[in-house]
Design a protein around this motif. Structure first.
Motif, PDB file in Angstrom:
ATOM      1  N   GLU A 170      24.851   7.006  -6.639  1.00  0.00           N
ATOM      2  CA  GLU A 170      25.890   6.297  -5.872  1.00  0.00           C
ATOM      3  C   GLU A 170      26.178   4.939  -6.506  1.00  0.00           C
ATOM      4  O   GLU A 170      27.340   4.532  -6.618  1.00  0.00           O
ATOM      5  N   ARG A 171      25.130   4.232  -6.938  1.00  0.00           N
ATOM      6  CA  ARG A 171      25.320   2.924  -7.589  1.00  0.00           C
ATOM      7  C   ARG A 171      26.128   3.069  -8.875  1.00  0.00           C
ATOM      8  O   ARG A 171      26.976   2.233  -9.187  1.00  0.00           O
ATOM      9  N   MET A 172      25.854   4.114  -9.635  1.00  0.00           N
ATOM     10  CA  MET A 172      26.571   4.326 -10.888  1.00  0.00           C
ATOM     11  C   MET A 172      28.050   4.639 -10.632  1.00  0.00           C
ATOM     12  O   MET A 172      28.931   4.149 -11.333  1.00  0.00           O
ATOM     13  N   THR A 173      28.297   5.465  -9.617  1.00  0.00           N
ATOM     14  CA  THR A 173      29.678   5.810  -9.304  1.00  0.00           C
ATOM     15  C   THR A 173      30.462   4.576  -8.863  1.00  0.00           C
ATOM     16  O   THR A 173      31.610   4.361  -9.272  1.00  0.00           O
ATOM     17  N   THR A 174      29.826   3.743  -8.053  1.00  0.00           N
ATOM     18  CA  THR A 174      30.500   2.570  -7.505  1.00  0.00           C
ATOM     19  C   THR A 174      30.610   1.421  -8.498  1.00  0.00           C
ATOM     20  O   THR A 174      31.634   0.737  -8.566  1.00  0.00           O
TER      21      THR A 174
ATOM     22  N   GLY B  85      22.916   4.889 -24.783  1.00  0.00           N
ATOM     23  CA  GLY B  85      23.102   6.085 -23.956  1.00  0.00           C
ATOM     24  C   GLY B  85      23.369   5.705 -22.502  1.00  0.00           C
ATOM     25  O   GLY B  85      24.178   6.343 -21.823  1.00  0.00           O
ATOM     26  N   THR B  86      22.708   4.653 -22.023  1.00  0.00           N
ATOM     27  CA  THR B  86      22.933   4.179 -20.661  1.00  0.00           C
ATOM     28  C   THR B  86      24.369   3.696 -20.482  1.00  0.00           C
ATOM     29  O   THR B  86      24.998   3.954 -19.454  1.00  0.00           O
ATOM     30  N   VAL B  87      24.886   2.999 -21.482  1.00  0.00           N
ATOM     31  CA  VAL B  87      26.284   2.553 -21.428  1.00  0.00           C
ATOM     32  C   VAL B  87      27.215   3.744 -21.215  1.00  0.00           C
ATOM     33  O   VAL B  87      28.088   3.727 -20.332  1.00  0.00           O
ATOM     34  N   ARG B  88      27.013   4.789 -21.988  1.00  0.00           N
ATOM     35  CA  ARG B  88      27.885   5.961 -21.888  1.00  0.00           C
ATOM     36  C   ARG B  88      27.752   6.656 -20.543  1.00  0.00           C
ATOM     37  O   ARG B  88      28.740   7.086 -19.935  1.00  0.00           O
ATOM     38  N   ARG B  89      26.512   6.777 -20.050  1.00  0.00           N
ATOM     39  CA  ARG B  89      26.285   7.447 -18.769  1.00  0.00           C
ATOM     40  C   ARG B  89      26.893   6.641 -17.611  1.00  0.00           C
ATOM     41  O   ARG B  89      27.502   7.195 -16.694  1.00  0.00           O
ATOM     42  N   GLN B  90      26.701   5.333 -17.626  1.00  0.00           N
ATOM     43  CA  GLN B  90      27.250   4.490 -16.566  1.00  0.00           C
ATOM     44  C   GLN B  90      28.774   4.577 -16.542  1.00  0.00           C
ATOM     45  O   GLN B  90      29.389   4.745 -15.484  1.00  0.00           O
ATOM     46  N   ARG B  91      29.382   4.499 -17.705  1.00  0.00           N
ATOM     47  CA  ARG B  91      30.845   4.531 -17.780  1.00  0.00           C
ATOM     48  C   ARG B  91      31.380   5.908 -17.340  1.00  0.00           C
ATOM     49  O   ARG B  91      32.379   5.994 -16.632  1.00  0.00           O
ATOM     50  N   ALA B  92      30.690   6.973 -17.756  1.00  0.00           N
ATOM     51  CA  ALA B  92      31.134   8.324 -17.398  1.00  0.00           C
ATOM     52  C   ALA B  92      31.006   8.559 -15.893  1.00  0.00           C
ATOM     53  O   ALA B  92      31.856   9.214 -15.283  1.00  0.00           O
TER      54      ALA B  92
ATOM     55  N   ILE C 278      36.046   7.808 -10.125  1.00  0.00           N
ATOM     56  CA  ILE C 278      36.540   6.883  -9.101  1.00  0.00           C
ATOM     57  C   ILE C 278      37.575   5.932  -9.681  1.00  0.00           C
ATOM     58  O   ILE C 278      38.544   5.553  -9.027  1.00  0.00           O
ATOM     59  N   THR C 279      37.408   5.565 -10.966  1.00  0.00           N
ATOM     60  CA  THR C 279      38.386   4.705 -11.633  1.00  0.00           C
ATOM     61  C   THR C 279      39.718   5.428 -11.775  1.00  0.00           C
ATOM     62  O   THR C 279      40.789   4.863 -11.539  1.00  0.00           O
ATOM     63  N   THR C 280      39.660   6.709 -12.113  1.00  0.00           N
ATOM     64  CA  THR C 280      40.872   7.515 -12.238  1.00  0.00           C
ATOM     65  C   THR C 280      41.592   7.619 -10.906  1.00  0.00           C
ATOM     66  O   THR C 280      42.815   7.518 -10.828  1.00  0.00           O
TER      67      THR C 280
END
Length: 269
Positions: free
Chosen positions: A218-222, A250-257, A262-264
């Motif tokens: 949930e934190r990553m999505t938000t 790898g964390t950068v990519r996972r967080q952004r993905a 929700i950004t879209t």
């Protein structure tokens, strides 16, 4: 009828299990490394010179080779297994690899069981958690219990299910180890080890993984976009200290993905 036991592979797992059990039933082992012959004999079981002789009278077979040899071991052994003999594949390989090994064993009349060992075999030995999957998993569980294993659980009839649980779990277990190494290398280079570890101790929470997994996602999505930006700065910090930020990138990519859906949605609105 007393069923004979064979071990294919006598590395850390095989030698540890054998030392703990001191099996009374007829048992033998084969390892392609000739230097292990003495260790096999010292464990009180017969050392076979090849796979054929190891499997000649075996009804229960524990495959304990290295991961890169697991499929080849099953394919080679298939021709020499007694009809109905049970090949318990305890190697840490992907579900698809287990299914290919099962096809080789079953094509020649053997019984294949997918097994996953969930913890280091030392010092747990026969108390190590083992998951089993396959049509004959319950039979294999009974056989392992008779051999002295104490923590064996059937997780389904589909070959590959046990190994899927093991390897997906390893993403976290081994990933945390790799993250720890990356963090400590940077902390040592920056001279801030005590402060970093004390901060982690202060913020550590004991919670169920059911809750932790849901909360983290949930934190990553938000907040994934903001956190990805922060982790890009963390990656730059590691690079400046001479530490390659493999896990951090790898964390950068996972967080952004994780934040992308929700950004879209927001952009569409």
């Amino acid at each position: 009828m007393e069923r004979d036991l064979a071990l294919i592979g006598f590395g850390e797992a095989g030698s540890t299990f054998c030392a703990a059990a001191r099996w009374a039933k007829p048992a033998c082992a084969f390892d392609p490394d000739p230097s292990r012959k003495q260790a096999i004999e010292e464990a009180g079981i017969s050392a076979s010179t090849d796979v054929r002789s190891a499997l000649a009278d075996a009804w229960i077979v524990l495959s304990l080779v290295t991961a890169d040899q697991a499929l080849a071991a099953a394919q080679t052994a298939a021709a020499f297994l007694q009809p109905g003999a049970c090949w318990i594949d305890m190697n840490s390989v992907a579900p698809d690899t287990k299914r290919r090994a099962a096809a080789a064993i079953e094509e020649r009349g053997g019984v294949y069981v997918d097994a996953a060992i969930l913890a280091p075999v030392r010092p747990a030995a026969l108390n190590v958690p083992v998951l089993l999957a396959g049509n004959m998993a319950e039979t294999a569980r009974e056989e392992l219990l008779s051999l002295g294993f104490t923590n064996v659980r059937v997780v389904g009839e589909e070959v590959g299910r046990a190994s899927a649980i093991k390897l997906i779990r390893s993403v976290m277990v081994k990933g945390v180890e790799a993250l720890t190494d990356e963090m400590m290398s940077a902390a040592e280079a920056a001279g801030v080890v005590e402060e970093v570890l004390a901060s982690l101790d202060a913020s550590e929470k004991s919670d169920s993984w059911f809750r932790r997994a849901a909360y983290n996602r949930e934190r990553m999505t938000t907040h994934g976009i903001r956190r990805a930006a922060e982790m890009e700065e963390a990656a730059s910090t590691l690079q400046s200290l001479g530490v390659e930020p493999v896990m951090t990138q790898g964390t950068v990519r996972r967080q952004r993905a994780a934040a992308a859906p929700i950004t879209t949605e927001r952009n569409a609105a």
